[in-house]
Every structure is written in structure tokens, then in C-alpha cells.
Design a protein around this motif. Structure first.
Motif, PDB file in Angstrom:
ATOM      1  N   ILE B  25       0.845  -1.200   0.000  1.00  0.00           N
ATOM      2  CA  ILE B  25       0.000   0.000   0.000  1.00  0.00           C
ATOM      3  C   ILE B  25       0.879   1.249   0.000  1.00  0.00           C
ATOM      4  O   ILE B  25       0.666   2.188  -0.759  1.00  0.00           O
ATOM      5  CB  ILE B  25      -0.967  -0.017   1.216  1.00  0.00           C
ATOM      6  CG1 ILE B  25      -2.030  -1.113   0.998  1.00  0.00           C
ATOM      7  CG2 ILE B  25      -1.607   1.349   1.451  1.00  0.00           C
ATOM      8  CD1 ILE B  25      -2.937  -1.372   2.190  1.00  0.00           C
ATOM      9  N   GLN B  26       1.905   1.236   0.852  1.00  0.00           N
ATOM     10  CA  GLN B  26       2.824   2.372   0.946  1.00  0.00           C
ATOM     11  C   GLN B  26       3.494   2.644  -0.411  1.00  0.00           C
ATOM     12  O   GLN B  26       3.545   3.780  -0.883  1.00  0.00           O
ATOM     13  CB  GLN B  26       3.891   2.071   2.009  1.00  0.00           C
ATOM     14  CG  GLN B  26       4.826   3.232   2.302  1.00  0.00           C
ATOM     15  CD  GLN B  26       5.936   2.831   3.267  1.00  0.00           C
ATOM     16  OE1 GLN B  26       6.436   1.708   3.255  1.00  0.00           O
ATOM     17  NE2 GLN B  26       6.330   3.756   4.131  1.00  0.00           N
ATOM     18  N   ASP B  35       1.549  13.187  -0.873  1.00  0.00           N
ATOM     19  CA  ASP B  35       2.437  13.838   0.083  1.00  0.00           C
ATOM     20  C   ASP B  35       3.011  12.808   1.065  1.00  0.00           C
ATOM     21  O   ASP B  35       2.266  11.985   1.602  1.00  0.00           O
ATOM     22  CB  ASP B  35       1.609  14.898   0.830  1.00  0.00           C
ATOM     23  CG  ASP B  35       2.341  15.432   2.036  1.00  0.00           C
ATOM     24  OD1 ASP B  35       3.415  16.015   1.839  1.00  0.00           O
ATOM     25  OD2 ASP B  35       1.848  15.258   3.174  1.00  0.00           O
ATOM     26  N   PRO B  36       4.333  12.838   1.307  1.00  0.00           N
ATOM     27  CA  PRO B  36       4.981  11.835   2.169  1.00  0.00           C
ATOM     28  C   PRO B  36       4.388  11.741   3.579  1.00  0.00           C
ATOM     29  O   PRO B  36       4.304  10.654   4.151  1.00  0.00           O
ATOM     30  CB  PRO B  36       6.435  12.314   2.244  1.00  0.00           C
ATOM     31  CG  PRO B  36       6.640  13.168   1.045  1.00  0.00           C
ATOM     32  CD  PRO B  36       5.310  13.761   0.696  1.00  0.00           C
ATOM     33  N   THR B  37       3.970  12.873   4.139  1.00  0.00           N
ATOM     34  CA  THR B  37       3.384  12.849   5.485  1.00  0.00           C
ATOM     35  C   THR B  37       2.058  12.098   5.491  1.00  0.00           C
ATOM     36  O   THR B  37       1.764  11.315   6.391  1.00  0.00           O
ATOM     37  CB  THR B  37       3.178  14.288   6.009  1.00  0.00           C
ATOM     38  OG1 THR B  37       4.408  14.992   5.851  1.00  0.00           O
ATOM     39  CG2 THR B  37       2.771  14.303   7.455  1.00  0.00           C
ATOM     40  N   GLU B 138      -8.239  12.395   4.440  1.00  0.00           N
ATOM     41  CA  GLU B 138      -8.539  13.392   3.406  1.00  0.00           C
ATOM     42  C   GLU B 138      -7.264  13.712   2.647  1.00  0.00           C
ATOM     43  O   GLU B 138      -6.206  13.816   3.251  1.00  0.00           O
ATOM     44  CB  GLU B 138      -8.990  14.698   4.064  1.00  0.00           C
ATOM     45  CG  GLU B 138     -10.412  14.717   4.532  1.00  0.00           C
ATOM     46  CD  GLU B 138     -10.642  15.924   5.416  1.00  0.00           C
ATOM     47  OE1 GLU B 138     -10.165  17.021   5.077  1.00  0.00           O
ATOM     48  OE2 GLU B 138     -11.271  15.732   6.473  1.00  0.00           O
ATOM     49  N   VAL B 139      -7.402  13.882   1.345  1.00  0.00           N
ATOM     50  CA  VAL B 139      -6.254  14.333   0.563  1.00  0.00           C
ATOM     51  C   VAL B 139      -6.401  15.841   0.404  1.00  0.00           C
ATOM     52  O   VAL B 139      -7.346  16.308  -0.213  1.00  0.00           O
ATOM     53  CB  VAL B 139      -6.225  13.656  -0.823  1.00  0.00           C
ATOM     54  CG1 VAL B 139      -5.041  14.149  -1.633  1.00  0.00           C
ATOM     55  CG2 VAL B 139      -6.184  12.142  -0.676  1.00  0.00           C
ATOM     56  N   ARG B 140      -5.501  16.585   1.017  1.00  0.00           N
ATOM     57  CA  ARG B 140      -5.577  18.051   0.910  1.00  0.00           C
ATOM     58  C   ARG B 140      -4.532  18.526  -0.079  1.00  0.00           C
ATOM     59  O   ARG B 140      -3.369  18.220   0.055  1.00  0.00           O
ATOM     60  CB  ARG B 140      -5.308  18.712   2.271  1.00  0.00           C
ATOM     61  CG  ARG B 140      -6.319  18.316   3.323  1.00  0.00           C
ATOM     62  CD  ARG B 140      -5.974  18.947   4.658  1.00  0.00           C
ATOM     63  NE  ARG B 140      -6.696  18.292   5.728  1.00  0.00           N
ATOM     64  CZ  ARG B 140      -6.247  17.254   6.420  1.00  0.00           C
ATOM     65  NH1 ARG B 140      -5.043  16.769   6.147  1.00  0.00           N
ATOM     66  NH2 ARG B 140      -6.954  16.701   7.374  1.00  0.00           N
ATOM     67  N   GLN B 141      -4.999  19.284  -1.086  1.00  0.00           N
ATOM     68  CA  GLN B 141      -4.034  19.742  -2.090  1.00  0.00           C
ATOM     69  C   GLN B 141      -3.348  21.027  -1.671  1.00  0.00           C
ATOM     70  O   GLN B 141      -3.947  21.832  -0.999  1.00  0.00           O
ATOM     71  CB  GLN B 141      -4.733  19.967  -3.436  1.00  0.00           C
ATOM     72  CG  GLN B 141      -4.452  18.834  -4.413  1.00  0.00           C
ATOM     73  CD  GLN B 141      -5.420  17.678  -4.236  1.00  0.00           C
ATOM     74  OE1 GLN B 141      -6.495  17.870  -3.720  1.00  0.00           O
ATOM     75  NE2 GLN B 141      -5.019  16.484  -4.667  1.00  0.00           N
TER      76      GLN B 141
END
Ligand SMILES: Nc1ncnc2c1ncn2[C@@H]1O[C@H](COP(=O)(O)OP(=O)(O)OP(=O)(O)O)[C@@H](O)[C@H]1O
Ligand SMILES: [Mg+2]
Lengths: 129, 141
Positions: B25-26, B35-37, B138-141
Motif C-alpha cells: 500500500i505504501q 504527500d509523504p506525510t 482526506e487528501v488536501r491539495q
């Protein structure tokens, strides 16, 4: 701190990932508890541990650890070495004990993960987790 | 990006394969370029839940759903379940036997760690009912 410097300071032997010695590690973690690694901001830190099993490699990769160093001259098992190579995770072994190994790196300026903001590589002591 | 769904099998007590679904998955999320975080948070949650299935659960699977707005990881197993969920969520609570502790597990930090890292976390379990964890990010752009 460059991993090659860490190797010198700890008189360590490289067991896997010789080609990654140019990598920079931004902090140090000394732990035998896997969840510790996953709790703290350990991205790009060097992990010193007395545990030598393959799960350490897997946990380190998930935690984003930059290199794993076994203390007290422990030799990793063959499957641990194989996994480290597969995951491109440098694996070293140092004759020093956990206490001395951490102390030597600290003395040369490497710090813990207490206050490090993930991803920035900025290390400030004393913020707590 | 196109949304994506993937299922990974998890075998109880298989310590050779343990953790490999989470590593896949990673890798997948890295290849997409998140984003890595964010990737680290998702990987930590997947891994903690996968290790729990291996150590305490039954036949299990991890479902990964990825879109441009959201990543969700649903881990479930048909093992013995958790009788007291509130207790299991407490930091330091663990029923790990000595052999798991020798491997470095059993700090009782897995579930608390998942709760901390996921934007949304739900757990459904009961004695004899297996365990389901829903974790989303959530994916924040
Ligand atoms: N899938 C599961 N099936 C049955 N019991 C579970 C499951 N997941 C967790 N548990 C129970 O909840 C307890 C707490 O889990 P948690 O992940 O927080 O800690 P741990 O796995 O014991 O230790 P750590 O995760 O720090 O290595 C476990 O010790 C176990 O008793
Ligand atoms: Mg756990």
C-alpha cells in the motif's frame, strides 16, 4: 548527519545498503518497541535497536526510517538482510551498547525526535511528542 | 487521477508475510505521488491494523480505496473479536503474549496510534464477531 559519518562514529559495519551511505539522517531513535517508531515523527531518522528480526525492517520502512543499526555487535539473520536489501534500507551493526551508541551520536550533534516536525528535517530539542 | 480499489489478503499468525500488504500500500501511494506525510499516516494505520490481524485476528483482508480526495483503508478479520473495545483503545492496554513482546510488539499503542493518525476512524467488533476497522484520510491539495 550523513550515514557515512554515523558509520564512522559508531565504528559500524555495513551489512546491507552500502550504496546508500550518502543518505542524510535527520535525527536518532533508540528503541526496542515497534509501536514507538510508529508513534513518533521518525521520518528519515536513524534507528538504533537491539532487536534483530525481520519485523524491524518492515516496521522501519513503514515508519520512514532512513537506516537501522543493531547495537552490541548483533548479527542480523539472513532473511533480515534480504528484506533490508529489497527495501533499500541500510542495515549496520555496531559493537557499542545502546547507551554508548546513542551517546556518541548525540555528542556529535544528532538529536532525538522529540520536537521534529515531520518532513521539515528541522530538529529542536524539548518540544515533547 | 482515476480512483482505485485493491484488496489484500491477511493470514493470521503468518509472520513471514506479516506487514507486506501495508508495504505494498505504501509503495502504491508513493508511486501515485501523494504527500509523504499523508503516506506515512496511511501506512502506519494499515500496518498497525494488519499486525493486529496477524497477531490476534482470524482470516482477514485489507481493502484500499484511493481517489483524488480521499484514501480509505478498511481492515477486517473473522477472528475472536474484541470484547471490550473501550479498553482496547486505551494506551498501554495489550493482551500480547511474551513471544510477541520479544518481537517488539505489545506496547498497546497500535489502536491509539491509528486513532491519532486517521481523519476518520471507526471500529466494529464483538466477542465472536470478528473485527472491522474503517480508517479514512482526506487528501488536501
Ligand atoms: N483484530 C483483532 N482481533 C482481536 N483482538 C484484537 C484485534 N486488534 C486488537 N485486538 C486487541 O486489542 C488489544 C490492543 O491492540 P493494540 O494494537 O492497541 O495494542 P497491541 O497490538 O497489543 O500492541 P502494539 O500495537 O503496541 O504492538 C490487543 O492486545 C488485542 O487484545
Ligand atoms: Mg497492535
Amino acid at each position: 548527519m550523513k550515514l557515512s559519518e554515523v558509520k564512522e562514529i559508531l565504528k559500524a559495519e555495513v551489512v546491507a545498503g552500502e550504496e546508500h551511505l550518502g543518505r542524510t539522517v535527520v535525527a536518532g531513535v533508540g528503541s526496542d518497541l515497534m509501536s514507538d517508531l510508529l508513534t513518533g515523527p521518525t521520518a528519515d531518522a536513524v534507528l538504533l535497536t537491539g532487536l534483530n528480526n525481520v519485523q524491524v525492517v518492515k516496521t522501519a520502512v513503514v515508519a520512514g526510517i532512513g537506516a537501522v543499526i543493531l547495537v552490541r555487535g548483533k548479527r542480523p539473520a539472513p532473511d533480515m538482510v534480504r528484506h533490508a536489501k529489497e527495501q533499500q534500507l541500510p542495515l549496520l551493526t555496531t559493537p557499542f551498547t545502546m547507551f554508548s551508541a546513542c551517546g556518541r551520536l548525540f555528542e556529535k550533534g544528532l538529536r532525538g525526535v522529540e520536537k521534529k516536525a515531520v518532513g521539515t528535517g528541522e530538529v529542536k530539542e524539548g518540544l515533547g511528542r | 487521477m482515476q480512483s482505485l480499489t485493491k484488496t489484500f489478503r491477511v493470514q493470521p499468525r503468518d509472520f513471514v508475510k506479516a506487514g507486506e500488504a501495508s508495504l505494498k500500500i505504501q509503495r502504491l501511494l508513493k508511486d501515485i505521488g501523494f504527500d509523504p506525510t499523508l503516506i506515512r499516516r496511511v501506512a502506519v494505520c494499515a500496518y498497525e491494523s494488519e499486525m493486529n490481524v496477524v497477531m490476534y485476528g482470524g482470516e482477514g483482508k485489507i481493502l484500499l480505496e484511493v481517489s483524488a480526495e480521499k484514501i480509505s483503508v478498511i481492515t477486517d478479520d473473522d477472528g475472536p473479536g474484541i470484547e471490550d473495545i473501550e479498553k482496547a483503545l486505551q494506551e498501554g492496554y495489550s493482551t500480547a503474549p511474551p513471544e510477541y513482546r520479544e518481537m517488539g510488539f505489545g506496547a498497546g499503542m497500535g489502536l491509539p496510534n491509528i486513532k491519532k493518525n486517521a481523519d476518520l476512524f471507526e471500529i466494529r467488533s464483538g466477542k465472536g464477531d470478528g473485527t472491522t476497522l474503517v480508517m479514512s484520510f482526506e487528501v488536501r491539495q
